[in-house]
Scaffold this motif. Structure first.
Motif, PDB file in Angstrom:
ATOM      1  N   PHE A 293     -77.445 -23.448 -40.004  1.00  0.00           N
ATOM      2  CA  PHE A 293     -78.224 -22.040 -39.404  1.00  0.00           C
ATOM      3  C   PHE A 293     -77.784 -20.889 -40.121  1.00  0.00           C
ATOM      4  CE2 PHE A 293     -78.000 -18.706 -36.713  1.00  0.00           C
ATOM      5  CZ  PHE A 293     -78.993 -18.701 -36.056  1.00  0.00           C
ATOM      6  N   TRP A 294     -76.542 -20.991 -40.436  1.00  0.00           N
ATOM      7  CA  TRP A 294     -75.935 -19.555 -41.049  1.00  0.00           C
ATOM      8  C   TRP A 294     -76.644 -19.483 -42.555  1.00  0.00           C
ATOM      9  CZ3 TRP A 294     -73.562 -15.726 -39.186  1.00  0.00           C
ATOM     10  CH2 TRP A 294     -73.189 -14.711 -40.204  1.00  0.00           C
ATOM     11  N   LYS A 295     -76.978 -20.592 -43.349  1.00  0.00           N
ATOM     12  CA  LYS A 295     -77.500 -20.343 -44.517  1.00  0.00           C
ATOM     13  C   LYS A 295     -79.017 -19.564 -44.510  1.00  0.00           C
ATOM     14  CE  LYS A 295     -75.074 -23.816 -46.975  1.00  0.00           C
ATOM     15  NZ  LYS A 295     -75.181 -25.080 -47.562  1.00  0.00           N
ATOM     16  N   VAL A 296     -79.708 -20.184 -43.144  1.00  0.00           N
ATOM     17  CA  VAL A 296     -81.106 -19.523 -43.121  1.00  0.00           C
ATOM     18  C   VAL A 296     -81.048 -18.319 -42.503  1.00  0.00           C
ATOM     19  CG1 VAL A 296     -82.994 -20.025 -41.635  1.00  0.00           C
ATOM     20  CG2 VAL A 296     -81.793 -22.071 -42.744  1.00  0.00           C
ATOM     21  N   ALA A 297     -79.867 -17.927 -41.893  1.00  0.00           N
ATOM     22  CA  ALA A 297     -79.948 -16.695 -41.263  1.00  0.00           C
ATOM     23  C   ALA A 297     -79.429 -15.571 -42.455  1.00  0.00           C
ATOM     24  CB  ALA A 297     -78.614 -16.408 -40.421  1.00  0.00           C
ATOM     25  N   ARG A 298     -78.692 -15.913 -43.193  1.00  0.00           N
ATOM     26  CA  ARG A 298     -78.495 -15.100 -44.422  1.00  0.00           C
ATOM     27  C   ARG A 298     -79.713 -14.681 -45.244  1.00  0.00           C
ATOM     28  NH1 ARG A 298     -74.577 -16.322 -48.622  1.00  0.00           N
ATOM     29  NH2 ARG A 298     -74.304 -14.232 -48.894  1.00  0.00           N
ATOM     30  N   PHE A 299     -80.507 -15.885 -45.353  1.00  0.00           N
ATOM     31  CA  PHE A 299     -81.743 -15.791 -46.092  1.00  0.00           C
ATOM     32  C   PHE A 299     -82.795 -14.815 -45.557  1.00  0.00           C
ATOM     33  CE2 PHE A 299     -86.052 -17.427 -46.762  1.00  0.00           C
ATOM     34  CZ  PHE A 299     -86.303 -17.034 -48.263  1.00  0.00           C
ATOM     35  N   LEU A 300     -82.726 -14.991 -44.075  1.00  0.00           N
ATOM     36  CA  LEU A 300     -83.666 -13.900 -43.396  1.00  0.00           C
ATOM     37  C   LEU A 300     -83.177 -12.386 -43.349  1.00  0.00           C
ATOM     38  CD1 LEU A 300     -85.540 -13.232 -40.978  1.00  0.00           C
ATOM     39  CD2 LEU A 300     -83.901 -14.147 -39.380  1.00  0.00           C
ATOM     40  N   SER A 301     -81.757 -12.418 -43.454  1.00  0.00           N
ATOM     41  CA  SER A 301     -81.097 -11.028 -43.451  1.00  0.00           C
ATOM     42  C   SER A 301     -81.312 -10.465 -44.772  1.00  0.00           C
ATOM     43  CB  SER A 301     -79.603 -11.211 -43.281  1.00  0.00           C
ATOM     44  OG  SER A 301     -79.333 -11.724 -42.041  1.00  0.00           O
ATOM     45  N   LYS A 302     -81.485 -11.033 -45.871  1.00  0.00           N
ATOM     46  CA  LYS A 302     -81.697 -10.612 -47.093  1.00  0.00           C
ATOM     47  C   LYS A 302     -83.096 -10.436 -47.173  1.00  0.00           C
ATOM     48  CE  LYS A 302     -77.647 -12.857 -49.621  1.00  0.00           C
ATOM     49  NZ  LYS A 302     -77.503 -13.969 -50.500  1.00  0.00           N
ATOM     50  N   ILE A 303     -84.058 -10.827 -46.734  1.00  0.00           N
ATOM     51  CA  ILE A 303     -85.493 -10.789 -46.586  1.00  0.00           C
ATOM     52  C   ILE A 303     -85.420  -9.372 -45.959  1.00  0.00           C
ATOM     53  CG2 ILE A 303     -87.622 -11.045 -45.439  1.00  0.00           C
ATOM     54  CD1 ILE A 303     -87.141 -14.098 -45.810  1.00  0.00           C
ATOM     55  N   LEU A 304     -84.993  -8.991 -44.994  1.00  0.00           N
ATOM     56  CA  LEU A 304     -85.056  -7.865 -44.062  1.00  0.00           C
ATOM     57  C   LEU A 304     -84.594  -6.479 -45.097  1.00  0.00           C
ATOM     58  CD1 LEU A 304     -83.986  -8.828 -40.429  1.00  0.00           C
ATOM     59  CD2 LEU A 304     -86.293  -8.190 -41.228  1.00  0.00           C
ATOM     60  N   ILE A 305     -83.216  -6.831 -45.709  1.00  0.00           N
ATOM     61  CA  ILE A 305     -82.605  -5.826 -45.997  1.00  0.00           C
ATOM     62  C   ILE A 305     -83.400  -5.431 -47.405  1.00  0.00           C
ATOM     63  CG2 ILE A 305     -80.421  -5.286 -47.801  1.00  0.00           C
ATOM     64  CD1 ILE A 305     -79.080  -7.049 -45.426  1.00  0.00           C
ATOM     65  N   TYR A 306     -83.716  -6.300 -48.572  1.00  0.00           N
ATOM     66  CA  TYR A 306     -84.200  -6.228 -49.499  1.00  0.00           C
ATOM     67  C   TYR A 306     -85.769  -5.745 -49.440  1.00  0.00           C
ATOM     68  CZ  TYR A 306     -79.957  -7.567 -51.884  1.00  0.00           C
ATOM     69  OH  TYR A 306     -78.648  -7.905 -52.257  1.00  0.00           O
ATOM     70  N   GLY A 307     -86.207  -6.364 -48.491  1.00  0.00           N
ATOM     71  CA  GLY A 307     -87.710  -6.027 -48.025  1.00  0.00           C
ATOM     72  C   GLY A 307     -88.047  -4.597 -47.456  1.00  0.00           C
ATOM     73  N   MET A 308     -86.831  -3.928 -46.954  1.00  0.00           N
ATOM     74  CA  MET A 308     -86.910  -2.476 -46.553  1.00  0.00           C
ATOM     75  C   MET A 308     -86.443  -1.525 -47.690  1.00  0.00           C
ATOM     76  SD  MET A 308     -88.022  -2.527 -43.515  1.00  0.00           S
ATOM     77  CE  MET A 308     -87.684  -0.606 -43.190  1.00  0.00           C
ATOM     78  N   GLY A 309     -86.259  -2.005 -49.066  1.00  0.00           N
ATOM     79  CA  GLY A 309     -85.964  -1.357 -49.966  1.00  0.00           C
ATOM     80  C   GLY A 309     -84.434  -0.935 -50.141  1.00  0.00           C
ATOM     81  N   PHE A 310     -83.460  -1.899 -49.447  1.00  0.00           N
ATOM     82  CA  PHE A 310     -82.237  -1.611 -49.547  1.00  0.00           C
ATOM     83  C   PHE A 310     -81.518  -2.289 -50.634  1.00  0.00           C
ATOM     84  CE2 PHE A 310     -82.793  -0.576 -45.052  1.00  0.00           C
ATOM     85  CZ  PHE A 310     -82.776   0.958 -44.889  1.00  0.00           C
ATOM     86  N   ARG A 311     -80.465  -2.079 -51.153  1.00  0.00           N
ATOM     87  CA  ARG A 311     -79.655  -2.666 -51.981  1.00  0.00           C
ATOM     88  C   ARG A 311     -78.169  -2.571 -51.467  1.00  0.00           C
ATOM     89  NH1 ARG A 311     -83.873  -3.846 -52.749  1.00  0.00           N
ATOM     90  NH2 ARG A 311     -85.092  -4.014 -54.778  1.00  0.00           N
ATOM     91  N   LEU A 312     -77.383  -3.683 -51.757  1.00  0.00           N
ATOM     92  CA  LEU A 312     -76.172  -3.946 -51.222  1.00  0.00           C
ATOM     93  C   LEU A 312     -74.953  -3.505 -52.524  1.00  0.00           C
ATOM     94  CD1 LEU A 312     -76.390  -7.139 -48.818  1.00  0.00           C
ATOM     95  CD2 LEU A 312     -76.531  -4.587 -48.240  1.00  0.00           C
ATOM     96  N   ASP A 313     -74.107  -2.800 -52.218  1.00  0.00           N
ATOM     97  CA  ASP A 313     -73.056  -2.523 -52.870  1.00  0.00           C
ATOM     98  C   ASP A 313     -71.687  -3.011 -52.223  1.00  0.00           C
ATOM     99  OD1 ASP A 313     -70.993  -1.619 -54.794  1.00  0.00           O
ATOM    100  OD2 ASP A 313     -71.495   0.568 -54.718  1.00  0.00           O
ATOM    101  N   PHE A 314     -71.088  -4.098 -52.248  1.00  0.00           N
ATOM    102  CA  PHE A 314     -70.111  -4.722 -51.501  1.00  0.00           C
ATOM    103  C   PHE A 314     -68.775  -4.544 -52.532  1.00  0.00           C
ATOM    104  CE2 PHE A 314     -68.039  -8.781 -49.946  1.00  0.00           C
ATOM    105  CZ  PHE A 314     -67.405  -7.996 -48.875  1.00  0.00           C
ATOM    106  N   GLN A 315     -67.758  -4.050 -51.906  1.00  0.00           N
ATOM    107  CA  GLN A 315     -66.376  -4.085 -52.490  1.00  0.00           C
ATOM    108  C   GLN A 315     -65.473  -4.753 -51.322  1.00  0.00           C
ATOM    109  OE1 GLN A 315     -64.879  -0.070 -52.930  1.00  0.00           O
ATOM    110  NE2 GLN A 315     -62.789  -0.733 -53.298  1.00  0.00           N
ATOM    111  N   SER A 316     -64.782  -5.446 -51.947  1.00  0.00           N
ATOM    112  CA  SER A 316     -63.695  -6.157 -51.016  1.00  0.00           C
ATOM    113  C   SER A 316     -62.343  -6.030 -51.853  1.00  0.00           C
ATOM    114  CB  SER A 316     -64.121  -7.574 -50.711  1.00  0.00           C
ATOM    115  OG  SER A 316     -63.065  -8.135 -49.855  1.00  0.00           O
ATOM    116  N   ASP A 317     -61.332  -5.713 -50.774  1.00  0.00           N
ATOM    117  CA  ASP A 317     -59.960  -5.517 -51.547  1.00  0.00           C
ATOM    118  C   ASP A 317     -59.280  -7.065 -51.401  1.00  0.00           C
ATOM    119  OD1 ASP A 317     -60.425  -3.027 -51.649  1.00  0.00           O
ATOM    120  OD2 ASP A 317     -59.491  -2.409 -49.612  1.00  0.00           O
ATOM    121  N   GLU A 318     -59.798  -8.030 -50.822  1.00  0.00           N
ATOM    122  CA  GLU A 318     -59.111  -9.212 -50.357  1.00  0.00           C
ATOM    123  C   GLU A 318     -60.264 -10.205 -50.230  1.00  0.00           C
ATOM    124  OE1 GLU A 318     -55.321 -11.167 -47.876  1.00  0.00           O
ATOM    125  OE2 GLU A 318     -55.994  -8.708 -47.468  1.00  0.00           O
ATOM    126  N   LYS A 319     -59.668 -11.448 -50.901  1.00  0.00           N
ATOM    127  CA  LYS A 319     -60.772 -12.677 -50.896  1.00  0.00           C
ATOM    128  C   LYS A 319     -60.799 -13.425 -49.548  1.00  0.00           C
ATOM    129  CE  LYS A 319     -62.256 -16.241 -53.859  1.00  0.00           C
ATOM    130  NZ  LYS A 319     -62.170 -16.899 -55.254  1.00  0.00           N
TER     131      LYS A 319
END
Length: 254
Positions: free
Chosen positions: A44-70
């Motif tokens: 379900f999570w994989k489908v939810a991630r796909f759906l979320s990316k559709i919304l984010i990129y479909g709205m013209g957004f891009r993600l710049d993700f920085q993480s201090d720890e893995k």
């Protein structure tokens, strides 16, 4: 000039809801199948991630993700982002490969179609009911297995736009101590500026996310809750106030 932008902003906002409901409808067979059993939640999570990316990129957004720890694959965490926009949960889902269970408000069940899947996957809480809060502990214990994490927006609401960061509720920190899982502070700098609850404000752009080093809860007890709550608040608040774009938007005149 501002008035000329209004029709385009309203059309852009309407496109978000069209995109969301059409995507949920299109993916509903998979979403339905993967919500029958808790064992299927990673799918379900994989489908939810796909759906979320559709919304984010479909709205013209891009993600710049920085993480201090893995993030470790088979470890559970408590994700705590600041909350300023409707797009926040979709950002968290999109950047998180490991499954996360949200603790969310009961009111969102009323949203057509979305609410059906929401109540089948989210641990719902009525903050005015002690019985409901105790139920959260029971359900969390069942879900926090095999690397599944939890996410709570600790502000408990979307504050007004002139607020840097609203005071934190205790729920996320109490659960983190109870289950001895690390707190993961996340800072969303641009969601409020680009996709505010104000329908006459916003635009496509890059959404920057900073995932801070984890705050360990090993050996902490409930008497340390306030200290943990304050420490997490300070990490997120101090990061936000140092971001010029975030503060310029927060201090803007209506």
């Amino acid at each position: 000039m501002k008035f000329l932008k209004i029709p385009f902003l309203l059309i852009w906002r309407l496109w978000f809801y069209i995109l969301m409901f059409s995507s949920v409808l299109l993916l509903s067979p998979l979403l339905l199948i993967f919500t029958f059993k808790k064992e299927h939640y990673p799918h379900f999570w994989k489908v939810a991630r796909f759906l979320s990316k559709i919304l984010i990129y479909g709205m013209g957004f891009r993600l710049d993700f920085q993480s201090d720890e893995k993030i470790e694959k088979d470890k559970s965490y408590m994700f705590c982002p600041n909350h300023a926009s409707l797009i926040d949960p979709f950002v968290l889902i999109a950047i998180s490969k490991n499954p996360i269970v949200f603790v969310g408000k009961q009111e969102l069940v009323k949203i057509p179609i979305f609410g059906f899947f929401y109540k089948r996957t989210v641990i719902m809480v009525d903050r005015n009911s002690e019985k409901s809060r105790k139920r959260v502990y029971k359900m969390a214990k069942q879900r926090l297995q095999n690397g599944v994490s939890m996410a709570i927006f600790p502000e408990g609401l979307v504050p007004t736009e002139d607020v840097v960061l609203a005071p934190f509720k205790k729920g996320a920190f109490s659960l983190a101590i109870e289950f001895q899982i690390p707190i993961v502070p996340q800072v969303y700098y641009d969601c409020k500026r680009f996709f505010s609850w104000d329908f006459l404000k916003g635009r496509p752009g890059v959404l920057r996310i900073h995932q801070h080093s984890f705050i360990e809860t090993t050996h902490l007890k409930q008497e340390h809750l306030t200290e943990l709550q304050s420490k997490t608040f300070d990490v997120i608040y101090n990061d936000l106030v140092q971001d010029k774009n975030y503060m310029k938007d927060t201090n803007r005149k209506k």
